[in-house]
Design a protein around this motif. Structure first.
Motif, PDB file in Angstrom:
ATOM      1  N   LEU A 140       9.362   7.963 -13.083  1.00  0.00           N
ATOM      2  CA  LEU A 140      10.067   8.608 -11.979  1.00  0.00           C
ATOM      3  C   LEU A 140       9.425   8.249 -10.642  1.00  0.00           C
ATOM      4  O   LEU A 140      10.115   7.982  -9.654  1.00  0.00           O
ATOM      5  N   GLY A 141       8.092   8.202 -10.615  1.00  0.00           N
ATOM      6  CA  GLY A 141       7.403   7.814  -9.387  1.00  0.00           C
ATOM      7  C   GLY A 141       7.759   6.402  -8.961  1.00  0.00           C
ATOM      8  O   GLY A 141       7.944   6.128  -7.768  1.00  0.00           O
ATOM      9  N   ALA A 142       7.898   5.492  -9.934  1.00  0.00           N
ATOM     10  CA  ALA A 142       8.286   4.116  -9.612  1.00  0.00           C
ATOM     11  C   ALA A 142       9.707   4.063  -9.074  1.00  0.00           C
ATOM     12  O   ALA A 142       9.999   3.313  -8.132  1.00  0.00           O
ATOM     13  N   ILE A 143      10.604   4.844  -9.660  1.00  0.00           N
ATOM     14  CA  ILE A 143      11.995   4.878  -9.185  1.00  0.00           C
ATOM     15  C   ILE A 143      12.056   5.351  -7.738  1.00  0.00           C
ATOM     16  O   ILE A 143      12.835   4.840  -6.932  1.00  0.00           O
ATOM     17  N   ILE A 199       0.834  -1.206   0.000  1.00  0.00           N
ATOM     18  CA  ILE A 199       0.000   0.000   0.000  1.00  0.00           C
ATOM     19  C   ILE A 199       0.868   1.255   0.000  1.00  0.00           C
ATOM     20  O   ILE A 199       0.626   2.203  -0.769  1.00  0.00           O
ATOM     21  N   GLY A 200       1.871   1.265   0.860  1.00  0.00           N
ATOM     22  CA  GLY A 200       2.741   2.438   0.930  1.00  0.00           C
ATOM     23  C   GLY A 200       3.459   2.710  -0.372  1.00  0.00           C
ATOM     24  O   GLY A 200       3.623   3.865  -0.789  1.00  0.00           O
ATOM     25  N   ALA A 201       3.905   1.633  -1.033  1.00  0.00           N
ATOM     26  CA  ALA A 201       4.586   1.802  -2.320  1.00  0.00           C
ATOM     27  C   ALA A 201       3.654   2.410  -3.358  1.00  0.00           C
ATOM     28  O   ALA A 201       4.057   3.296  -4.136  1.00  0.00           O
ATOM     29  N   VAL A 202       2.408   1.962  -3.377  1.00  0.00           N
ATOM     30  CA  VAL A 202       1.443   2.490  -4.339  1.00  0.00           C
ATOM     31  C   VAL A 202       1.136   3.964  -4.059  1.00  0.00           C
ATOM     32  O   VAL A 202       1.072   4.792  -4.977  1.00  0.00           O
ATOM     33  N   VAL A 203       0.958   4.303  -2.778  1.00  0.00           N
ATOM     34  CA  VAL A 203       0.675   5.705  -2.420  1.00  0.00           C
ATOM     35  C   VAL A 203       1.833   6.610  -2.842  1.00  0.00           C
ATOM     36  O   VAL A 203       1.628   7.679  -3.432  1.00  0.00           O
ATOM     37  N   THR A 204       3.073   6.183  -2.526  1.00  0.00           N
ATOM     38  CA  THR A 204       4.244   6.962  -2.940  1.00  0.00           C
ATOM     39  C   THR A 204       4.296   7.097  -4.449  1.00  0.00           C
ATOM     40  O   THR A 204       4.577   8.194  -4.986  1.00  0.00           O
ATOM     41  N   TRP A 205       4.045   6.032  -5.148  1.00  0.00           N
ATOM     42  CA  TRP A 205       4.075   6.015  -6.614  1.00  0.00           C
ATOM     43  C   TRP A 205       3.071   7.005  -7.196  1.00  0.00           C
ATOM     44  O   TRP A 205       3.412   7.815  -8.071  1.00  0.00           O
ATOM     45  N   VAL A 206       1.830   6.955  -6.700  1.00  0.00           N
ATOM     46  CA  VAL A 206       0.779   7.825  -7.238  1.00  0.00           C
ATOM     47  C   VAL A 206       1.090   9.294  -6.975  1.00  0.00           C
ATOM     48  O   VAL A 206       1.005  10.143  -7.880  1.00  0.00           O
ATOM     49  N   ILE A 207       1.458   9.623  -5.741  1.00  0.00           N
ATOM     50  CA  ILE A 207       1.710  11.027  -5.403  1.00  0.00           C
ATOM     51  C   ILE A 207       2.944  11.549  -6.126  1.00  0.00           C
ATOM     52  O   ILE A 207       2.932  12.665  -6.673  1.00  0.00           O
ATOM     53  N   ALA A 208       4.017  10.765  -6.153  1.00  0.00           N
ATOM     54  CA  ALA A 208       5.237  11.206  -6.835  1.00  0.00           C
ATOM     55  C   ALA A 208       5.010  11.347  -8.328  1.00  0.00           C
ATOM     56  O   ALA A 208       5.484  12.317  -8.955  1.00  0.00           O
TER      57      ALA A 208
END
Length: 607
Positions: free
Chosen positions: A122-125, A95-104
């Motif tokens: 870039l968000g995935a990186i 969940i945290g990875a997805v939230v970071t990915w979406v916001i970034a």
């Protein structure tokens, strides 16, 4: 040409290790100086040109080095740690990875004006954090056990996950078209997970088989382990491109948690190698940065993007991941302020930036510029503020009173037993198995291994432990142990027996910076203490009272008592040291080495 290559390779090693050493000396995160040294050697002076120096080997070498780093990270993860933190860790890497990915990704698209596909990449990186930075920070901060375990597991596991996501997005970008890209990403993810599990488990099983059947001589075990890791990484990547990082991480975790063969000696192989790899990688990757490119691609919006990643994406990720977990609000706040990016983010961004530029994407250079900006800012910010924040929140261990005792000989165990009887935590460390067995039979917590090994800090249970007592007969080992643990316990809390040959030098200050504080009288060498114990002296705890104060104690024992520790009414422990003799009053408990006589025994009986 060969001469230039030799100079370039030598310069990378020299600059990398020099940056590590200087960072240690001035107490700064090493990654900052590595980036600075590499940037100066590359863009500023043009002394090192990684692309010309290594050619097509550059990124295969980078990928292989990252794989070795993640393998050793996997070796430090224990399933036993997950009992209390399973939910938080699972959510942070999903969940945290997805939230970071979406916001970034969203921020990169609107703030940096990146194409949507590049913004998603870039968000995935930026999903990855960085175990090469997180683990040293945790050692420095020393958070409570549960919090430290969560941060360690997330920092190591999120790297292959983030790298895999970035690879899948990259492949989807090259395919083009929403339906095709989605299909590539979904099936690529499934293949990566399956290959990672199967090949990683096969690699771990092979190592267990080789070690259990004694098919590898001791002197080749580290080398064979490295060989298998490299082979597994290459095989996995051949079966499913870019799956190797997940594979070697899983292989490390499986090896660390199996019970068929000991793997501590395997963990040793990564120590010097990891330092060398991290140093070289950051010099290489930062030397590729172009100063003109940085000045043209980075503007105020880049710093705004970094602020969003730090102040919005990370807190939102932690809040969503730790909902209904066992972590309290203080632990959640600390986790929200701990997401430094490291070598994996730099390596992945460098590879994709180059490939996208070759594919004709005009904004590809901005990926590497923004990623390195985030690395520098996050490492500097978290490195300087994490410890004060942990103390303010009360999630760092508060003045732990326990002792890490280096030396499991007979009288070292007497000291440890006496302290434990006073409810003071102790851990006995020794590389002699017979000593460890005796300590365990006495009911003492132990660690069997070399205290100077870097992995030892990851494995020794330091909850409640705040001081080091280096009490082996080897003066050099004692001094090295003190230097090793200064950054863990602080210089004020590392103690060693007085060296045999160095005593005079220490007294005039010429070697003061090389030693811990001298134990007990300041003249208590190993041989002198051993002679007293061999002569019948014992460690004895005596509580002082109004009727039996320190004056009565001295009158009874005189020179036959060597004070070791003072324990206050509240359990605060003070060590008698060569540079400090604490005061004593009724209510204090004095732990001392005493030589009993008929007179002192009679005096004790009258009390």
């Amino acid at each position: 040409m060969e001469h230039n290559v030799l100079i370039g390779v030598a310069a990378i090693l020299v600059l990398g290790i020099a940056a590590q050493w200087l960072a240690w000396r001035i107490h700064l995160p090493s990654i900052l100086l590595l980036l600075l040294f590499g940037f100066f050697a590359g863009s500023v002076t043009h002394f090192i040109n990684p692309d010309e120096l290594m050619g097509d080997l550059l990124f295969p070498v980078v990928s292989l080095s990252v794989a070795i780093i993640l393998f050793e990270g996997g070796l430090t993860l224990r399933f036993a740690e997950l009992r209390e933190i399973r939910r938080a860790v699972r959510n942070l890497i999903t969940i945290g990875a997805v939230v970071t990915w979406v916001i970034a990704s969203t921020s990169a698209h609107f703030i940096l004006d990146l194409e949507l596909s590049l913004a998603v990449l870039l968000g995935a990186i930026l999903i990855v954090t960085g175990p090469t930075v997180v683990i040293p920070l945790l050692r420095h901060v020393r958070p409570v056990a549960r919090l430290g375990s969560v941060a360690k597991w997330e920092g190591i596991m999120i790297d292959p996950i983030g790298a895999t996501m970035a690879v899948l997005v990259f492949e989807a970008i090259l395919v083009g078209g929403f339906q095709e890209a989605t299909s590539v990403a979904v099936f690529g993810l499934l293949r990566t997970v399956i290959v990672g599990l199967l090949v990683g488990a096969a690699g771990a099983a092979l190592m267990v088989l080789l070690l259990r059947r004694y098919w590898i001589p001791d002197f080749l075990q580290n080398s064979v382990t490295l060989m298998v890791v490299v082979a597994v990484f290459a095989l996995s990547d051949e079966i499913q491109p870019e799956s190797g990082l997940l594979t070697v991480t899983l292989m490390g975790i499986l090896l660390a948690n199996q019970r068929f063969v000991p793997v501590k000696h395997i963990i040793e192989f990564k120590e010097n190698l990891r330092v060398l790899l991290i140093s070289s990688l950051f010099i290489l990757l930062s030397a590729r940065l172009d100063f003109e490119q940085l000045t043209t691609t980075l503007g105020w919006n880049s710093f705004l993007f970094v602020a969003v990643v730090i102040l919005v994406a990370r807190p939102a990720s932690v809040l969503a991941s730790t909902y209904k977990s066992r972590l309290d609000w203080r632990e959640r706040i600390f986790l929200a302020w701990l997401a430094p990016r490291g070598i994996v983010a730099a390596a992945v961004a460098s590879v994709f930036s180059l490939r996208l530029a070759e594919a004709g994407f005009a904004q590809a250079d901005q990926l590497i510029s923004v990623t390195f900006l985030i690395i520098v800012v996050t490492v500097a910010l978290y490195g300087l503020t994490a410890k004060p924040l942990a103390r303010a929140l009360g999630v760092a261990q508060k003045h732990p009173q326990g002792f890490l005792i280096m030396g499991g000989h007979s009288w070292g165990l007497q000291i440890a037993q006496t302290l434990q009887e006073l409810s003071i935590p102790v851990v006995v460390v020794d590389s002699n198995w017979n000593n460890i067995q005796k300590a365990r039979m006495a009911g003492l917590p132990t660690y069997y291994g070399n205290i100077l090994a870097e992995y030892a800090m990851d494995e020794i249970e330091l909850n409640g432990i705040g001081r080091l007592l280096a009490m082996t007969p080897n003066d050099e080992a004692n001094s090295l142990a003190c230097l090793h643990f200064i950054e863990v316990f602080s210089r004020a809390e590392v103690y060693q027996l007085s060296p045999h040959a160095e005593l005079g030098a220490h007294e005039d200050g010429s070697t003061h910076h090389l030693l811990g504080r001298l134990l007990f009288s300041g003249r208590a060498t190993y041989n002198r203490l051993k002679e007293r114990f061999d002569g019948g002296a014992t460690v004895k705890a005596t509580k002082l009272t109004e009727s039996f104060d320190i004056e009565r104690y001295r009158a009874l024992y005189g020179e036959r008592a060597l004070p070791l520790f003072r324990v206050s009414e509240t359990g605060q422990v003070t060590v008698f040291a060569g540079d400090h003799t604490p005061g004593l009053r009724p209510g204090h408990t004095l732990v001392a080495l005493v030589e009993e006589t008929d007179e002192t025994a009679e005096g004790d009986s009258r009390r």
